[in-house]
Design a protein around this motif. Structure first.
Motif, PDB file in Angstrom:
ATOM      1  N   ASN A   1     -19.012 -46.077  -7.062  1.00  0.00           N
ATOM      2  CA  ASN A   1     -18.558 -45.429  -5.823  1.00  0.00           C
ATOM      3  C   ASN A   1     -18.272 -43.940  -6.003  1.00  0.00           C
ATOM      4  O   ASN A   1     -17.316 -43.408  -5.448  1.00  0.00           O
TER       5      ASN A   1
ATOM      6  N   SER B   1     -24.085 -44.593 -11.396  1.00  0.00           N
ATOM      7  CA  SER B   1     -23.494 -45.894 -11.106  1.00  0.00           C
ATOM      8  C   SER B   1     -23.835 -46.846 -12.245  1.00  0.00           C
ATOM      9  O   SER B   1     -25.015 -47.071 -12.542  1.00  0.00           O
TER      10      SER B   1
ATOM     11  N   SER C   1     -23.400 -39.629  -6.480  1.00  0.00           N
ATOM     12  CA  SER C   1     -23.391 -41.062  -6.146  1.00  0.00           C
ATOM     13  C   SER C   1     -24.467 -41.817  -6.922  1.00  0.00           C
ATOM     14  O   SER C   1     -24.424 -43.039  -7.030  1.00  0.00           O
TER      15      SER C   1
END
Lengths: 456, 180
Positions: free
Chosen positions: A195, A155, A152
């Protein structure tokens, strides 16, 4: 050569940032309309000087500064790098945004209505520091048994686009001015990886000494405008630029804004910018990875009746469980919406100014207030709080002094001036005045300028 | 007005001119990345039936198994590997001792590395051993493409009883020191 490129890159990366704090709700210059379509205008028409009517350059880096990496001391570069790596966290980021106003024209439709339209090019990027994976690459997995490395943290989002826009600013009452701007986006390049989720870990195990796991992996990279339909990289700069003028992937956006006078001395201005999206359907190329996988190693079976190629089994098992694919599916990306608001209290000597159609506007020579600016970004919004003092030296010379607190620093002092030289309006601003004395330790320096012809 | 403009321009120019980065040093940018990667390798469990031939009623003194070993098929690994360390953990619940041999081969079945044999005495539940390979000293190891693990049941006066459960567990990892 590599060092020169690195040097240029890093000098650029000293957070030239937040020039919008200086220009927002200041000076009644035409470019204010791009930050707040509901800004009050007191001129008959304006003509931006092509390519110079509004130029902004905004690049930022949080978590460390140049001095942390390149200070001229006895520490080895490796030591400094490791200290920086230890210092940053996964919400630190590098971002840049630059806008060049190619065309900007406005005119008064009637006493209450001002129309403006134009076209600008924008380059926008934000990428967060995937600390887990930088450490994994730098140190390897051996020192980090039982630690989860999180996907995660990967990004990023980047856009190169052209924006054709038309706006209206309308005086609803003596107290209230409202405005809106419609935008047609033409995206030349988009790349985003958002995401993502899942973890990689190396942990102790009962089966073998260690076990490696990919848990709930779900990652994607979406691109448009980089690879053509024949799977070839597009390497023509001319093509990238030409697509910004309605030739790329198109989208629609809206800006809204207002000005409200609680009293003759207390004013609120606010705007929402880039409420919009782009539909990417041309030259798209997407990469996806999904799955779960656990590796204990090569499980020798010592079965003479069926000899196995264990390594091949492991590879096949990985391919079966962790699915990677490339697609050309269309997708939608959202523009980074901005929220701006300012509350201003004016005081001091009261003056009158002649405006269009023989009307007059009253104003004060001094004002104080505060502003907030918020840009919606993938992991968390970029927020800044600014307090300011404005002083008009004359009817044609305005100055603004600011103090800002944001991700970069809590001691950012800025100054801006707006001049009227005949029919030429000039705006210029410099932020983090203290920081420019030594950019190596500054986390933010800002500049912004614009030249417009204004007909009162 | 002109004086004012000049002053403003002077201030702005000064701000940029006095910006200094003199205390920075870009001459010693030399970052070697030295990651250490650990991966699980061969593991297995063998019980008494793996060492007993039910047809003949005799012990099986040696079992072997082989697998591809493709770590070094990657040129990035081959070019950057400095050292490889193999760690082994063995739990022997047999009342017999074993000798274990681990041999690496290249694509033509030539031996590239033989890890020194180790003997695990009976009921040794925590046998631990390592083998370290410096690539400079043994560059041929980089051509390894297969690995064979031999498990030899050492002779004894007592025989394997297929009805008595006994177990030997073998675990291993490879730790690769890279310099990129």
């Amino acid at each position: 050569m590599n060092k020169l490129v690195l040097l240029i890159f890093l000098i650029s990366a000293i957070s030239i940032k937040s020039q919008q704090k200086l220009a927002f709700s200041f000076g009644e210059s035409p470019q204010t309309l791009l930050l707040n379509p509901g800004a009050e205008t007191n001129f008959r028409s304006h003509y931006g000087i092509p390519m110079l009517s509004d130029f902004s350059f905004d690049i930022g880096l949080t978590g460390f500064n140049l001095n942390d990496l390149f200070s001229n001391d006895s520490r080895a570069f490796r030591t400094r790098f490791e200290q920086v790596l230890n210092k940053i966290n996964s919400t630190d980021y590098m971002s840049f945004n630059t806008k060049v106003d190619v065309l900007n024209i406005g005119f008064r439709l009637n006493k209450k209505t001002y129309l403006s339209f134009g076209f600008y090019e924008e380059l926008d990027f934000i990428g967060y520091a995937p600390k887990d994976f930088i450490e994994l690459f730098y140190y390897g997995n051996e020192p980090f048994l039982n630690r989860n490395f999180s996907l995660s943290q990967i990004s990023l989002k980047g856009d190169f686009l052209g924006v054709l826009h038309a706006g209206i600013s309308k005086k609803i009452s003596e107290k209230f001015n409202f405005g809106a701007r419609i935008k047609i986006y033409s995206s030349s390049i988009n790349i985003e990886s958002l995401n993502n989720s899942g973890t990689f870990s190396s942990s102790t195990s009962n089966e073998n000494i260690i076990r490696q796991s990919l848990n709930n992996l779900n990652g994607q990279v979406r691109t448009s405008g980089i690879v053509d339909s024949d799977d070839e990289f597009i390497d023509s700069p001319g093509e990238y630029f030409s697509r910004t003028f309605l030739g790329g992937n198109l989208g629609l956006g809206l800006d809204v804004g207002l000005t409200y006078h609680f009293t003759s001395q207390l004013e609120f201005t606010g705007s929402l910018l880039d409420i919009g999206f782009i539909k990417h359907s041309k030259n798209t190329k997407n990469f996806n990875i999904n799955g779960n996988y656990t590796l204990d190693g090569l499980n020798f079976e010592y079965d003479t009746s069926s000899l196995s190629n264990y390594w091949q089994q492991v590879e096949q098992d990985f391919r079966d469980r962790v699915i990677t694919d490339e697609t050309q599916e269309a997708y939608t990306s959202w523009r980074p919406m901005k929220i701006n608001a300012a509350l201003k209290y004016s005081f001091g000597e009261k003056r009158e100014k002649s405006c269009y159609s023989k009307t007059h506007k009253q104003y004060y020579y001094n004002s104080v207030g505060f502003q907030i600016h918020n840009t919606m970004r993938p992991i968390k919004p970029q927020f800044s709080f600014t307090s300011f003092y404005e002083a008009s030296l004359s009817k044609k010379i305005h100055t603004k002094f600011t103090h800002t607190i944001n991700d970069y620093s809590s001691t950012i002092f800025g100054a801006a001036t707006s001049l009227q030289l005949g029919k030429l309006y000039v705006f210029g601003g410099l932020d983090n005045i203290l920081g420019v004395a030594d950019v190596s330790t500054a986390n933010t320096v800002a500049f912004n300028f614009g030249f417009n012809i204004v007909i009162d | 007005m002109n004086i004012y403009i000049k002053n403003v321009m002077t201030i702005f120019s000064l701000c940029f001119l006095i910006s200094c980065t003199d205390n920075l040093n870009f001459d010693e940018i030399n970052l070697n990345v030295d990651p250490v990667l650990t991966v699980p390798l061969v593991y297995f469990e063998l019980d008494q039936n793996d060492f007993f031939d039910n047809t003949t009623g005799l012990e099986i003194p040696l079992v072997t198994d082989t697998s591809d070993f493709r770590v070094f098929k990657s040129s990035a690994i081959r070019n950057d590997l400095v050292k490889a360390v193999f760690d082994f953990e063995i739990e022997n619940r047999f009342d017999r001792s074993f000798e274990i041999n681990i041999i690496f081969y290249d694509g033509n079945d030539n031996i590239t590395r033989t890890i020194p044999s180790f003997n695990i005495v009976s009921q040794d539940l925590n046998f631990v051993v390592s083998d370290s390979i410096e690539i400079v000293a043994s560059p041929v190891f980089l051509s390894s493409r297969k690995v064979k693990v031999e498990v030899k049941l050492n002779p004894s006066s007592t025989q394997i009883d297929p009805n008595v459960y006994q177990l030997i567990k073998f675990k291993s990892t490879g730790t690769f020191y890279l310099s990129i």
